[in-house]
Enzyme design. Structure first.
Site, PDB file in Angstrom:
ATOM      1  N   ASP A   1       1.819   9.844 -11.360  1.00 20.25           N
ATOM      2  CA  ASP A   1       0.626  10.471 -10.783  1.00 20.25           C
ATOM      3  C   ASP A   1       0.928  10.833  -9.332  1.00 20.25           C
ATOM      4  O   ASP A   1       1.967  10.456  -8.796  1.00 20.25           O
ATOM      5  CB  ASP A   1      -0.592   9.534 -10.878  1.00 20.25           C
ATOM      6  CG  ASP A   1      -0.260   8.117 -10.462  1.00 20.25           C
ATOM      7  OD1 ASP A   1       0.575   7.947  -9.538  1.00 20.25           O
ATOM      8  OD2 ASP A   1      -0.828   7.182 -11.035  1.00 20.25           O
TER       9      ASP A   1
ATOM     10  N   ASP B   1      -0.470  10.642  -5.498  1.00 25.57           N
ATOM     11  CA  ASP B   1      -1.437  10.052  -4.580  1.00 25.57           C
ATOM     12  C   ASP B   1      -1.354  10.789  -3.252  1.00 25.57           C
ATOM     13  O   ASP B   1      -0.266  11.144  -2.785  1.00 25.57           O
ATOM     14  CB  ASP B   1      -1.118   8.565  -4.366  1.00 25.57           C
ATOM     15  CG  ASP B   1      -1.128   7.795  -5.681  1.00 25.57           C
ATOM     16  OD1 ASP B   1      -2.052   8.020  -6.473  1.00 25.57           O
ATOM     17  OD2 ASP B   1      -0.201   7.008  -5.917  1.00 25.57           O
TER      18      ASP B   1
ATOM     19  N   ASP C   1       3.213  -1.403   0.729  1.00 26.33           N
ATOM     20  CA  ASP C   1       3.972  -2.570   0.290  1.00 26.33           C
ATOM     21  C   ASP C   1       5.477  -2.442   0.556  1.00 26.33           C
ATOM     22  O   ASP C   1       6.038  -3.184   1.358  1.00 26.33           O
ATOM     23  CB  ASP C   1       3.666  -2.928  -1.184  1.00 26.33           C
ATOM     24  CG  ASP C   1       3.706  -1.738  -2.142  1.00 26.33           C
ATOM     25  OD1 ASP C   1       4.102  -0.632  -1.711  1.00 26.33           O
ATOM     26  OD2 ASP C   1       3.374  -1.931  -3.327  1.00 26.33           O
TER      27      ASP C   1
HETATM   28  P1  ATP Z   1       3.265   4.210  -9.886  1.00 28.11           P
HETATM   29  O1  ATP Z   1       2.009   5.031  -9.714  1.00 28.11           O
HETATM   30  O2  ATP Z   1       4.444   4.981 -10.329  1.00 28.11           O
HETATM   31  O3  ATP Z   1       3.035   2.989 -10.687  1.00 28.11           O
HETATM   32  P2  ATP Z   1       2.965   3.809  -7.065  1.00 28.11           P
HETATM   33  O4  ATP Z   1       3.924   3.340  -6.016  1.00 28.11           O
HETATM   34  O5  ATP Z   1       2.391   5.174  -6.883  1.00 28.11           O
HETATM   35  O6  ATP Z   1       3.694   3.656  -8.448  1.00 28.11           O
HETATM   36  P3  ATP Z   1       0.261   2.914  -7.044  1.00 28.11           P
HETATM   37  O7  ATP Z   1      -0.325   1.658  -7.585  1.00 28.11           O
HETATM   38  O8  ATP Z   1      -0.155   4.217  -7.618  1.00 28.11           O
HETATM   39  O9  ATP Z   1       1.820   2.739  -7.142  1.00 28.11           O
HETATM   40  O10 ATP Z   1      -0.026   2.873  -5.487  1.00 28.11           O
HETATM   41  C1  ATP Z   1       0.192   3.995  -4.644  1.00 28.11           C
HETATM   42  C2  ATP Z   1       0.742   3.538  -3.310  1.00 28.11           C
HETATM   43  O11 ATP Z   1      -0.209   2.702  -2.653  1.00 28.11           O
HETATM   44  C3  ATP Z   1       2.011   2.713  -3.382  1.00 28.11           C
HETATM   45  O12 ATP Z   1       3.157   3.520  -3.464  1.00 28.11           O
HETATM   46  C4  ATP Z   1       1.954   1.936  -2.088  1.00 28.11           C
HETATM   47  O13 ATP Z   1       2.352   2.720  -1.016  1.00 28.11           O
HETATM   48  C5  ATP Z   1       0.464   1.670  -1.945  1.00 28.11           C
HETATM   49  N1  ATP Z   1       0.080   0.378  -2.538  1.00 28.11           N
HETATM   50  C6  ATP Z   1      -0.346   0.170  -3.799  1.00 28.11           C
HETATM   51  N2  ATP Z   1      -0.610  -1.126  -4.025  1.00 28.11           N
HETATM   52  C7  ATP Z   1      -0.358  -1.760  -2.860  1.00 28.11           C
HETATM   53  C8  ATP Z   1      -0.449  -3.117  -2.428  1.00 28.11           C
HETATM   54  N3  ATP Z   1      -0.850  -4.063  -3.267  1.00 28.11           N
HETATM   55  N4  ATP Z   1      -0.103  -3.389  -1.147  1.00 28.11           N
HETATM   56  C9  ATP Z   1       0.286  -2.412  -0.300  1.00 28.11           C
HETATM   57  N5  ATP Z   1       0.410  -1.135  -0.656  1.00 28.11           N
HETATM   58  C10 ATP Z   1       0.091  -0.798  -1.912  1.00 28.11           C
HETATM   59 MG    MG Z   2       0.899   6.113  -8.072  1.00 24.85          MG
END
Ligand code: ATP
Ligand code: MG
Length: 443
Positions: free
Chosen positions: A58, A60, A141
């Site tokens: 996705d 963001d 994170d």
């Molecule tokens: P994917 O969507 O492929 O699972 P993602 O890295 O995009 O991976 P998301 O859960 O969509 O994960 O979160 C988007 C972004 O928000 C992350 O890349 C990170 O920068 C931030 N983020 C998400 N969860 C946390 C957390 N628990 N603590 C700090 N930052 C976070």
């Molecule tokens: Mg994501």
């Protein structure tokens, strides 16, 4: 790592992110935010995955617009989340998540006054302090998740050394690992998830506290852990994720009863059943077949249910023992990870149908064929057979029975008058023959 407020700027010519790889809807959202005078960047998994040459799950977006301002700009927008207020802009099936830049979580006394609420363990309870893009980078994170693609300049902005870590294949927490895990223990699960999904290595300092901090997951709400479990096991890398979760001592905090069974029977068939189930989930996802949390949970919790039912079976029928064991195991599991009823009900049916496969007298098999959960329950029976449970002969019989033309099935049925033949509980391990005397074909 030094906190620097000037990012390393990687110009368009030096990175591989092209707008043609970004969802047109995400671009639309960023352009409209810009037209309204706000800043908008692609951030998180979208940037990370594009830089790795993968297709993002996705997209963001990070912006300096507040959620209410985003809401006013888009008709198709919903505001969600209390702990973390976000805007979701919906385009058909696709949701573009828009998050306002947030400040790094302070762990000092000011934190509560500034709107970041932490508990005694330092865990973040509320996190709605808006900030600059620099602040936003440091509160993320992992370094590889804190890269920004700026739609204005097409450059990638790196405040935390994420680009170097991505190139080295390293997952590294931003800041002090122990503090970052205390703030949000789910980051431990995220480290494992990204390691399995992207084939990256967890940096030694990021990895070190995990074993000792795993118990902090007990303070996370079962609802949030349920969401994480689905992300961990239904993203196409479940086998590897499971191995890493066990290796780092986290699996036991998610599924304690299953972990106890795995330890009792290390190398025995519970592990085989679970890894086979996870492997088949991965293979289904690889070819875009649907997967359901009900089947996943049925496999994850089967061994505790089976073990408990074995203790109860003297006092009641096999079916009743499984029902009661299911009640107990589910009640205990819900204290750790939630399981909505729309999944727990079909999961129970998958289990409840297992003893019914043994009932081959009269018309019972024909009635079972019409059960809406037959397919999932039969797949589960096959899994048990492959994993070495004593159900091979039944599984073979059902495989043949299901494959028969409707009119031919009557021949296979065991007449009411010959109950012993049909209701044997112990069956030969090998060379089981069907009633017609032909060896059952395997497919
Ligand atoms: P994917 O969507 O492929 O699972 P993602 O890295 O995009 O991976 P998301 O859960 O969509 O994960 O979160 C988007 C972004 O928000 C992350 O890349 C990170 O920068 C931030 N983020 C998400 N969860 C946390 C957390 N628990 N603590 C700090 N930052 C976070
Ligand atoms: Mg994501």
């Amino acid at each position: 790592m030094d906190q620097t407020l000037t990012p390393t700027v990687i110009p368009r010519a030096e990175h591989c992110i092209s707008r043609s790889k970004i969802s047109p809807n995400a671009l639309k959202v960023m352009y409209r935010l810009r037209a309204a005078g706000f800043r908008a960047c692609l951030v998180g998994g979208g940037v990370r995955d594009l830089l790795l040459g993968r297709e993002p799950k996705d997209f963001d977006i990070g912006t300096d617009a507040h959620p209410e301002e985003v809401y006013r700009l888009f008709r198709n927008c919903r505001l969600i989340g209390r702990r973390f207020r976000l805007a979701h802009v919906q385009f058909g099936d696709e949701i573009i998540e828009v998050a306002t830049f947030r400040a790094q979580t302070p762990d000092d006394e000011e934190s509560e006054a500034r709107g970041v609420l932490t508990d005694d363990e330092g865990r973040i309870l509320r996190d709605n302090v808006y900030g600059t893009i620099e602040d936003d980078a440091f509160r993320r994170d992992f370094t590889i998740n804190a890269l920004y693609y700026d739609v204005e300049t097409f450059a990638v902005l790196d405040y935390v050394g994420g680009m170097a870590d991505l190139e080295a294949g390293v997952i590294r927490l931003i800041g002090d690992p122990e503090q970052r895990y205390r703030e949000d223990p789910v980051r431990m699960l995220r480290a494992i998830r990204f390691a399995a999904k992207l084939g990256l290595r967890i940096h030694a300092e990021t990895e070190a506290p995990i074993h000792a901090f795993g118990h902090l997951l007990r303070d996370i709400s079962p609802a949030r852990l349920f969401d994480e479990v689905l992300k961990l096991f239904l993203a196409g890398h479940a086998v590897q994720t499971f191995e890493l979760l066990r290796l780092h001592g986290l699996f036991r905090h998610l599924f304690p009863a299953t972990e106890r069974c795995l330890r009792r029977e290390s190398g025995g068939f519970p592990r085989t059943l679970l890894t086979r189930a996870l492997d088949s989930t991965d293979r289904r996802i690889a070819v875009d077949k649907p997967v359901t949390p009900a089947f996943l949970y049925a496999a994850l919790l089967w061994e505790p249910v089976r073990a408990r039912a074995a203790c109860l079976v003297g006092a009641s029928s096999e079916s009743d023992a499984i029902q009661q064991a299911a009640d107990e195991v589910i009640a205990a599991q819900l204290r750790h990870t939630a399981l909505p009823r729309r999944f727990s009900l079909p999961m129970r049916e998958i289990w409840a149908l297992q003893p019914r496969f043994e009932e081959r007298i009269g018309k019972r098999p024909l009635r079972l064929l019409n059960h809406p959960r037959l397919r999932a329950a039969y797949d589960f029976l096959l899994l048990r057979a492959e994993a070495g449970e004593d159900v091979q002969e039944i599984a073979q019989w059902w495989t043949r029975f299901i494959a028969l033309e409707e009119g031919d099935r009557e021949v296979e049925l065991v007449p009411e008058a010959a109950p012993k033949d049909g209701k044997r509980r112990r069956r030969p391990r090998r060379g089981g023959k069907g009633r017609s005397g032909t060896a059952a074909p395997q497919d």
